[in-house]
Design a protein around this motif. Structure first.
Motif, short mmCIF file in Angstrom:
data_model
loop_
_atom_site.label_atom_id
_atom_site.label_comp_id
_atom_site.label_asym_id
_atom_site.label_seq_id
_atom_site.Cartn_x
_atom_site.Cartn_y
_atom_site.Cartn_z
N PRO A 23 60.23 16.97 15.96
CA PRO A 23 60.76 16.26 14.78
C PRO A 23 59.64 15.55 14.03
O PRO A 23 58.83 14.82 14.63
CB PRO A 23 61.75 15.26 15.39
N HIS A 24 59.62 15.75 12.72
CA HIS A 24 58.61 15.11 11.87
C HIS A 24 59.18 14.95 10.47
O HIS A 24 59.62 15.92 9.86
CB HIS A 24 57.33 15.96 11.83
N ASP A 25 59.17 13.73 9.98
CA ASP A 25 59.58 13.44 8.61
C ASP A 25 60.97 14.00 8.30
O ASP A 25 61.20 14.61 7.25
CB ASP A 25 58.54 14.00 7.63
N GLY A 26 61.90 13.81 9.22
CA GLY A 26 63.28 14.20 8.98
C GLY A 26 63.60 15.66 9.19
O GLY A 26 64.72 16.11 8.90
N GLN A 27 62.65 16.42 9.69
CA GLN A 27 62.90 17.83 9.95
C GLN A 27 62.14 18.26 11.21
O GLN A 27 61.34 17.49 11.74
CB GLN A 27 62.46 18.69 8.76
N ARG A 28 62.39 19.47 11.66
CA ARG A 28 61.63 20.00 12.79
C ARG A 28 60.52 20.90 12.26
O ARG A 28 60.78 21.77 11.42
CB ARG A 28 62.53 20.77 13.76
N VAL A 29 59.32 20.67 12.74
CA VAL A 29 58.17 21.44 12.24
C VAL A 29 57.37 21.96 13.42
O VAL A 29 57.44 21.45 14.54
CB VAL A 29 57.27 20.58 11.33
N ARG A 30 56.60 22.98 13.14
CA ARG A 30 55.63 23.51 14.08
C ARG A 30 54.29 23.57 13.35
O ARG A 30 54.19 24.22 12.31
CB ARG A 30 56.06 24.90 14.58
N VAL A 31 53.29 22.88 13.86
CA VAL A 31 52.02 22.72 13.15
C VAL A 31 50.94 23.50 13.89
O VAL A 31 50.77 23.36 15.11
CB VAL A 31 51.63 21.23 13.05
N GLU A 32 50.19 24.31 13.14
CA GLU A 32 49.18 25.18 13.75
C GLU A 32 47.77 24.67 13.45
O GLU A 32 46.93 25.39 12.90
CB GLU A 32 49.35 26.61 13.24
N HIS A 33 47.50 23.41 13.79
CA HIS A 33 46.17 22.82 13.57
C HIS A 33 45.56 22.41 14.90
O HIS A 33 46.24 21.85 15.77
CB HIS A 33 46.26 21.59 12.66
N TRP A 34 44.27 22.62 15.03
CA TRP A 34 43.54 22.34 16.27
C TRP A 34 43.63 20.87 16.68
O TRP A 34 43.98 20.55 17.81
CB TRP A 34 42.10 22.76 16.07
N VAL A 35 43.27 19.96 15.78
CA VAL A 35 43.27 18.54 16.11
C VAL A 35 44.68 18.08 16.46
O VAL A 35 44.89 17.30 17.40
CB VAL A 35 42.70 17.71 14.95
N HIS A 36 45.66 18.57 15.72
CA HIS A 36 47.04 18.18 15.98
C HIS A 36 47.48 18.64 17.37
O HIS A 36 48.18 17.90 18.08
CB HIS A 36 47.95 18.78 14.91
N ALA A 37 47.07 19.85 17.76
CA ALA A 37 47.40 20.34 19.10
C ALA A 37 46.77 19.46 20.17
O ALA A 37 47.41 19.13 21.18
CB ALA A 37 46.92 21.79 19.25
N GLU A 38 45.52 19.06 19.96
CA GLU A 38 44.86 18.18 20.92
C GLU A 38 45.61 16.85 21.04
O GLU A 38 45.83 16.34 22.14
CB GLU A 38 43.42 17.92 20.50
N ARG A 39 46.00 16.31 19.90
CA ARG A 39 46.68 15.02 19.92
C ARG A 39 48.07 15.13 20.55
O ARG A 39 48.53 14.21 21.23
CB ARG A 39 46.77 14.45 18.51
N GLN A 40 48.73 16.26 20.35
CA GLN A 40 50.01 16.46 21.02
C GLN A 40 49.81 16.55 22.54
O GLN A 40 50.61 16.01 23.31
CB GLN A 40 50.70 17.72 20.51
N GLY A 41 48.75 17.22 22.96
CA GLY A 41 48.45 17.29 24.38
C GLY A 41 48.22 15.91 24.96
O GLY A 41 48.71 15.59 26.06
N GLN A 42 47.50 15.06 24.24
CA GLN A 42 47.26 13.69 24.70
C GLN A 42 48.57 12.91 24.78
O GLN A 42 48.80 12.17 25.75
CB GLN A 42 46.27 13.00 23.76
N ALA A 43 49.43 13.08 23.79
CA ALA A 43 50.71 12.36 23.77
C ALA A 43 51.63 12.84 24.89
O ALA A 43 52.28 12.03 25.56
CB ALA A 43 51.39 12.54 22.42
#
Length: 503
Positions: free
Chosen positions: A402-422
């Motif tokens: 969930p992001h900004d009122g919708q469900r999204v899938r983001v294909e960015h390297w930094v974002h993937a790293e940060r999701q792994g950390q979270a």
């Protein structure tokens, strides 16, 4: 690239500077014994940390300082000004720290502090065993953060790749261009995994996830029990079912092995054709042009990268490539490849010794679906990145969150790293929603474009500055609300847009 001058800019902080020259809540960039240093004055006193980002060496003095943290101007890593701790990817190593001393109205930066890391506090939840499926950005970041947070149990990382986790953004940039050694590419060497007790298994295919038994089944039949599981299987390049697109000189670019194969093919190639003009494809086109190949790009759209960036910014990037001799075939589609000639729908033929297909990726959800997890163009997760099955998390390209009122899938390297950390923190009981703003950078013919926010679904773009001068910021709006910003030559402004979107 690190600062190459013999003496970094700013005052010699070791000789002391007026306390008043250090802004309250801000930083003064200087140096000590030839090393760049940031001196900050916060509510608990003065602190000094290294002034170069531990990711790619960016000058942190040019970054954004907010709430005792400094954000890197190049790739938006974040560090604590008090401790030097790397708080958010893409940096993982901490900044060095120095002692400070205030004498009267002058502050001095003294000797560097002991680099020994502080012992992490005991996590709220300490699972006995955690398994990570996937060896990309999210998996690596999660494994590293788990140990940083004090997880002491069994930690197993299963990667189908033959190579250890690597700096994937570099594959389509300097590495493919031949301007970066392969030594730069691994995120860590074998000793790192041994020291952190991360059981990294390469070339390990996972056959199934038994959610009821809390086990992962490998291709060899081994069963690995888990108390928590992270699925970070990423995405795979889409294939085009066209005649000849299964030939050995047709490539996709996703892994280090893919990049090696492309580089090997370049040795006997004079020309290359790209099918698709996305960010990675265009970076790779620029890299192979640097190698001296004749480069053609076939794209059904009227402007490369136009759907994400809009016609003006997309056109600007395409112009950079045209100026270096890249030939575009726009509004065109490929119909077949005979190994030497690519044929387009209008009958045009392009001589090509090799073909690179870049038409997007598909999330690898097969394991999750077979295990009974909710899947919908990705593994459906909640705000804490937990799937529909308790104790099983997903992060990176495969996660739909969930992001900004919708469900999204983001294909960015930094974002993937940060999701792994979270996800790592939440496995240990943090119970925190993942709210990071998507960020990525892309390199085109010597020009870096930095993008914060979500570049889809916007209906208006406003450009401040002049793209032709390589100095601009494009802001993207959806129904009057800012949703993203893309900039060239305005790094601090892009950081400010990220902060605004973070809210």
């Amino acid at each position: 690239m690190a600062h190459t001058d013999s003496v970094p800019p700013g005052p010699d902080l070791g000789k002391g500077v007026p306390l008043a020259s250090v802004p309250r809540g801000g930083v003064l960039a200087g140096h000590v014994d030839g090393e760049p240093v940031l001196l900050s004055r916060l509510d608990d006193g003065c602190h000094a940390v290294g002034g170069s980002c531990t990711h790619y060496g960016a000058p942190l003095g040019e970054g954004l300082v907010v709430d005792g943290e400094v954000h890197c101007p190049w790739h938006h890593a974040c560090f604590s000004l008090r401790t030097g701790e790397a708080l958010r990817a893409p940096a993982f190593a901490p900044l060095a720290r120095w002692h400070t001393e205030v004498v009267g109205d002058t502050v001095f930066v003294r000797a560097q502090e002991d680099a020994a890391p502080a012992q992490p506090s005991r996590p709220r939840v300490d699972p006995g065993a955690i398994v990570i499926v996937g060896g990309g950005a999210a998996g690596f970041a999660a494994a590293t953060r788990l140990r940083d947070l004090g997880f002491s149990g069994r930690l197993t990382m299963l990667s189908a790749d033959a190579d250890a986790p690597c700096d994937r953004p570099n594959l389509s940039k300097d590495y493919l261009a031949g301007t970066a050694d392969e030594d730069w590419i691994p995120l860590q060497g074998p000793e790192f995994y041994a020291e952190h007790r991360i059981d990294l298994r390469l070339g390990c295919e996972v056959a199934a996830i038994d959610a009821a038994a809390r086990q992962v089944v490998t291709g060899s039949g081994e069963r690995l029990g888990f108390d928590a599981l992270l699925i970070a299987t990423g995405a795979e390049p889409r294939r085009l079912p066209l005649p000849g697109f299964d030939r050995p000189n047709v490539f996709t670019l996703r892994t280090l092995a893919d990049a090696r194969a492309m580089i090997a093919a370049c040795a006997n190639a004079r020309s290359v054709a790209f099918v698709g003009a996305g960010f990675i494809g265009m970076e790779a086109a620029g890299a192979l042009r640097t190698r001296g190949l004749e480069v053609h790009v076939v794209e059904p759209g009227e402007v490369p990268m136009g759907r994400a960036l809009g016609p003006e910014v997309g056109g600007f990037l395409a112009g950079l490539h045209r100026a270096q001799g890249v030939v575009f075939h726009l509004g065109a589609t490929a119909t077949g490849f005979d190994g030497r000639v690519l044929t387009l729908a209008d009958g045009t033929t392009i001589d090509a010794d090799m073909l690179v297909v870049g038409v997007g990726v598909t999330p690898r959800t097969q394991l999750a679906a077979a295990a009974g997890l909710d899947v919908d163009d990705g593994i459906v997760v909640d705000a804490r990145l937990q799937s529909s099955v308790a104790g099983i998390y997903a992060a990176g390209d495969v996660a739909r969150y969930p992001h900004d009122g919708q469900r999204v899938r983001v294909e960015h390297w930094v974002h993937a790293e940060r999701q792994g950390q979270a996800a790592a923190a939440n496995m240990l009981g943090a119970a925190q929603a993942f709210t990071d703003v998507p960020f990525f950078w892309t390199h085109h013919q010597g020009v870096e474009l930095r993008c914060s926010g979500t570049l889809h679904g916007w209906d208006e773009v406003r450009i401040d500055g002049e793209p032709s001068a390589r100095d601009f910021t494009a802001r993207y709006y959806r129904r009057g609300k800012l949703v993203a910003g893309a900039s060239v030559g305005r790094d601090l402004e892009n950081l400010s847009i990220e902060a605004e979107l973070r809210g």
